[in-house]
Design a protein around this motif. Structure first.
Motif, mmCIF file in Angstrom:
data_model
loop_
_atom_site.group_PDB
_atom_site.id
_atom_site.type_symbol
_atom_site.label_atom_id
_atom_site.label_comp_id
_atom_site.label_asym_id
_atom_site.label_seq_id
_atom_site.Cartn_x
_atom_site.Cartn_y
_atom_site.Cartn_z
ATOM 1 N N CYS A 1 10.005 7.664 4.172
ATOM 2 C CA CYS A 1 11.219 7.312 3.453
ATOM 3 C C CYS A 1 12.434 7.691 4.297
ATOM 4 O O CYS A 1 12.322 8.473 5.239
ATOM 5 N N HIS B 1 6.515 12.013 0.168
ATOM 6 C CA HIS B 1 6.550 11.951 -1.305
ATOM 7 C C HIS B 1 6.244 10.560 -1.841
ATOM 8 O O HIS B 1 6.334 10.331 -3.032
ATOM 9 N N GLU B 2 5.907 9.608 -0.955
ATOM 10 C CA GLU B 2 5.590 8.242 -1.428
ATOM 11 C C GLU B 2 4.080 8.062 -1.322
ATOM 12 O O GLU B 2 3.576 7.464 -0.382
ATOM 13 N N GLU C 1 6.569 4.593 -5.561
ATOM 14 C CA GLU C 1 7.726 5.498 -5.626
ATOM 15 C C GLU C 1 9.027 4.786 -5.238
ATOM 16 O O GLU C 1 9.986 4.789 -6.024
HETATM 17 ZN ZN LIG Z 1 11.577 8.206 -0.900
#
Ligand SMILES: [Zn+2]
Length: 337
Positions: free
Chosen positions: A37, A60-61, A144
């Motif tokens: 990201c 975090h994805e 996400e």
């Molecule tokens: Zn992200």
């Protein structure tokens, strides 16, 4: 069992992913894919060193398969395919008014806490959203960022038949444009990168390059002077903040998606004159993940086309370097399993 660890500016090392037995209410996941990201790029560049403790597993994805349940977990079963909503809410406080996703005690998993760019990852069960059986796990890693777009379009109150302008055509800008189109809006994308513009055009989004054309004139021309009902500022740039107030029509909305690192000059007169509304948006809520998964499951987003490359975790450093060198790419995934 490997983990991608941020070790300081422009250094992502490979470490061991330690399988942490899930405590009560927690779940241990076998991570399949983790997307890279813009936030991960900020971390990589050392811009978030005050917030990230070293070495830190980032990411975090995530899409994953449930591999172990802690006590009391009944919402998922071992073997379920899931996406992770990487938010840890902490203690609830009344002045959050129920909006814990932007609340006082929010911690973001993957920045403030160890992230998912690793083979084994233990997270609270409430962060999990089940993926449809038929959805490839590579697509699951896009839930996400798609949830970000769903949240932004929802808070922007976009309705069918409206005209939207999206300023900035990176992954989030593109996803906002695509979700707004699914809602029945007409979307114009302003983007300085020609190959990204070309890519957007292939996806059926009208494009304008502010380096070559006057965006205000172009939007006026495309809408017979009606201009935009909703403008999304996703560029994070000073020119983006300058132009955003020139695009909405009467009672139009501006949705502030981008992270502007410093205060910008903004023409406040426009807010008075045309009763423009400014809407701040950040992250997502549970319902946004549900809706993103629904849209993706129904095949309404061109997920395969958004994935530029899938790299093995061993190549994580090279992949971050590649993203830095290639601003044309959209979404790079790291294969963690
Ligand atoms: Zn992200």
């Amino acid at each position: 069992m490997k983990a991608a660890n941020y070790r300081g500016a422009k250094q992502i090392g490979i470490g061991e992913s330690v399988a942490i037995p899930p405590g009560p209410g927690e779940v241990r996941l076998s991570v399949a894919y983790c997307g890279i990201c813009g936030t991960d790029m900020h971390i990589y560049h050392g811009h978030m060193d005050q917030r990230v403790s070293l070495p830190q597993t980032i990411g975090h994805e995530v899409s994953a398969v449930v591999s172990e349940l802690g006590d009391g977990v009944e919402t998922v079963q071992v073997g379920d395919k899931v996406a992770v909503r990487p938010l840890m809410f902490g203690e609830a406080v009344s002045f959050d008014k129920g909006h814990a996703h932007v609340g006082k005690n929010l911690k973001f998993i993957g920045i403030d806490l160890p992230g998912g760019m690793q083979s084994s990852w233990t997270v609270p069960a409430y962060t999990l959203h089940k993926l449809p059986e038929g959805m490839p796990l590579s697509h699951g890693a896009l839930v996400e960022p798609a949830a970000v777009a769903v949240h932004d379009v929802r808070l922007g109150k976009v309705r069918a038949g409206e005209t939207c302008v999206v300023i900035g055509g990176g992954p989030i800008g593109l996803l906002i444009a695509l979700v707004a189109k699914v809602k029945g809006a007409r979307v114009v994308l302003s983007e300085v990168n020609e190959s990204r513009l070309e890519f957007a055009t292939k996806l059926g989004i009208e494009g304008v390059n502010p380096m070559r054309q006057n965006v205000v004139e172009k939007v006026s021309e495309l809408t017979d002077g009606a201009m935009a009902d909703c403008v999304f500022e996703v560029s994070g740039s000073a020119p983006g903040a300058e132009i955003m107030t020139e695009l909405p029509n009467v009672r139009g909305r501006i949705v502030m998606v981008a992270i502007h690192p410093e205060p910008r000059p903004v023409n406040l007169f426009k807010f008075f004159w045309s009763e423009i509304q400014l809407i701040g948006v950040r992250l997502y809520e549970e319902c946004d993940f549900d809706e993103a998964i629904e849209l993706m499951g129904e095949g309404k987003l061109p997920l395969d086309q958004l994935i530029t490359e899938i790299a093995p975790i061993e190549a994580v450093q090279a992949t971050f370097e590649k993203i830095d060198a290639n601003p044309d790419g959209i979404k790079y995934l790291i294969q963690c399993g």
